[in-house]
Scaffold this motif. Structure first.
Motif, short mmCIF file in Angstrom:
data_model
loop_
_atom_site.label_atom_id
_atom_site.label_comp_id
_atom_site.label_asym_id
_atom_site.label_seq_id
_atom_site.Cartn_x
_atom_site.Cartn_y
_atom_site.Cartn_z
N LEU A 27 0.83 -1.21 0.00
CA LEU A 27 0.00 0.00 0.00
C LEU A 27 0.86 1.26 0.00
N ASP A 28 1.98 1.22 0.72
CA ASP A 28 2.88 2.38 0.76
C ASP A 28 3.46 2.70 -0.61
N GLN A 29 3.57 1.71 -1.48
CA GLN A 29 4.11 1.92 -2.82
C GLN A 29 3.09 2.57 -3.76
N HIS A 30 1.80 2.45 -3.43
CA HIS A 30 0.75 2.89 -4.35
C HIS A 30 -0.11 4.05 -3.85
N PHE A 31 -0.12 4.28 -2.54
CA PHE A 31 -1.01 5.29 -1.98
C PHE A 31 -0.26 6.18 -0.99
N LYS A 32 -0.79 7.40 -0.82
CA LYS A 32 -0.24 8.31 0.18
C LYS A 32 -0.62 7.81 1.57
N HIS A 45 -17.07 -7.74 15.28
CA HIS A 45 -16.97 -9.17 14.98
C HIS A 45 -15.92 -9.44 13.92
N SER A 46 -14.82 -8.71 13.96
CA SER A 46 -13.82 -8.84 12.92
C SER A 46 -12.43 -8.69 13.50
N ASN A 47 -11.48 -9.36 12.87
CA ASN A 47 -10.08 -9.19 13.23
C ASN A 47 -9.41 -8.17 12.32
N LEU A 48 -10.18 -7.52 11.46
CA LEU A 48 -9.61 -6.58 10.50
C LEU A 48 -9.24 -5.26 11.14
N SER A 49 -8.10 -4.75 10.74
CA SER A 49 -7.78 -3.35 11.01
C SER A 49 -7.96 -2.63 9.68
N ASN A 50 -8.39 -1.39 9.74
CA ASN A 50 -8.72 -0.66 8.52
C ASN A 50 -7.73 0.47 8.27
N ILE A 51 -7.40 0.68 7.00
CA ILE A 51 -6.61 1.83 6.58
C ILE A 51 -7.39 2.52 5.47
N PHE A 52 -7.79 3.77 5.71
CA PHE A 52 -8.57 4.54 4.75
C PHE A 52 -7.69 5.58 4.07
N TYR A 53 -7.78 5.66 2.77
CA TYR A 53 -7.12 6.67 1.96
C TYR A 53 -8.23 7.59 1.45
N TYR A 54 -8.68 8.48 2.33
CA TYR A 54 -9.86 9.30 2.05
C TYR A 54 -9.69 10.14 0.79
N ASN A 55 -8.50 10.69 0.56
CA ASN A 55 -8.27 11.55 -0.61
C ASN A 55 -8.31 10.78 -1.93
N GLU A 56 -8.16 9.46 -1.85
CA GLU A 56 -8.11 8.65 -3.07
C GLU A 56 -9.37 7.82 -3.30
N GLY A 57 -10.26 7.76 -2.30
CA GLY A 57 -11.51 7.03 -2.48
C GLY A 57 -11.38 5.53 -2.33
#
Length: 180
Positions: free
Chosen positions: A134-139, A149-161
């Protein structure tokens, strides 16, 4: 014999619909795009999905402080919950004023894993890849809390949608929305 041949051809045709679909941040995936109506979504996915109100979604998603969930920055009235779609790994469609504002794709449950294998973003990020790509493709992204009910952590790139749900540093979910 003719029946089996026809069945096999239909099966191949249905499978090819799901292969090689491109996820376009801020736009959509395959034929499913932001701004569509419920009727448009129903036509593409085959049924409307279970309707969940904004409040019920937040209550079910986060144990403490539901307003801290990154999805709340994507203004929505309700979402449509989907299961058992055999052509696209759609988990939820978020709606505002009866228009699609966010699409959530997921590699859960297990049958979605196969559907996710050939989906990638328009810049080549794929399901099951290590989060370091992700670091190679997004800011720089914004980290968010895990759902109840999830083991997911989320990373949002709000400026990129686009956003990604990670499990053990592997991409397991993708979210598409209008850039903020």
């Amino acid at each position: 014999m003719r029946f089996f041949t026809m069945f096999f051809l239909l099966l191949i045709g249905a499978t090819s619909i799901s292969l090689g679909q491109t996820l376009r941040p801020g736009k959509g995936v395959g034929e499913l795009t932001l701004g569509m109506t419920i009727d448009d979504v129903t036509w593409i996915l085959g049924f409307e999905g279970k309707r969940i109100s904004y409040d019920d979604y937040l209550t079910a998603s986060v144990q403490s402080n539901p307003k801290s969930l990154p999805e709340t920055k994507i203004d929505f009235d309700y979402c449509l919950d989907y299961v058992f779609i055999m052509t696209l790994p759609v988990e939820k469609i978020f709606m505002k004023d009866d228009k699609v504002v966010m699409i959530q794709l997921s590699s859960f449950p297990d049958y979605n894993k196969i559907l996710c294998e050939d989906i990638e973003t328009d810049n080549g990020v794929r399901f099951f890849e290590d989060a370091s790509v992700l670091d190679q493709h997004f800011k720089k992204g914004t980290a968010g809390p895990s759902a109840l009910h999830s083991n997911l952590s989320n990373i949002f790139y709000y400026n990129e949608g686009i956003a990604f749900g990670l499990e053990k540093d592997k991409i397991r979910a993708m979210y598409i929305f209008d850039p903020q």
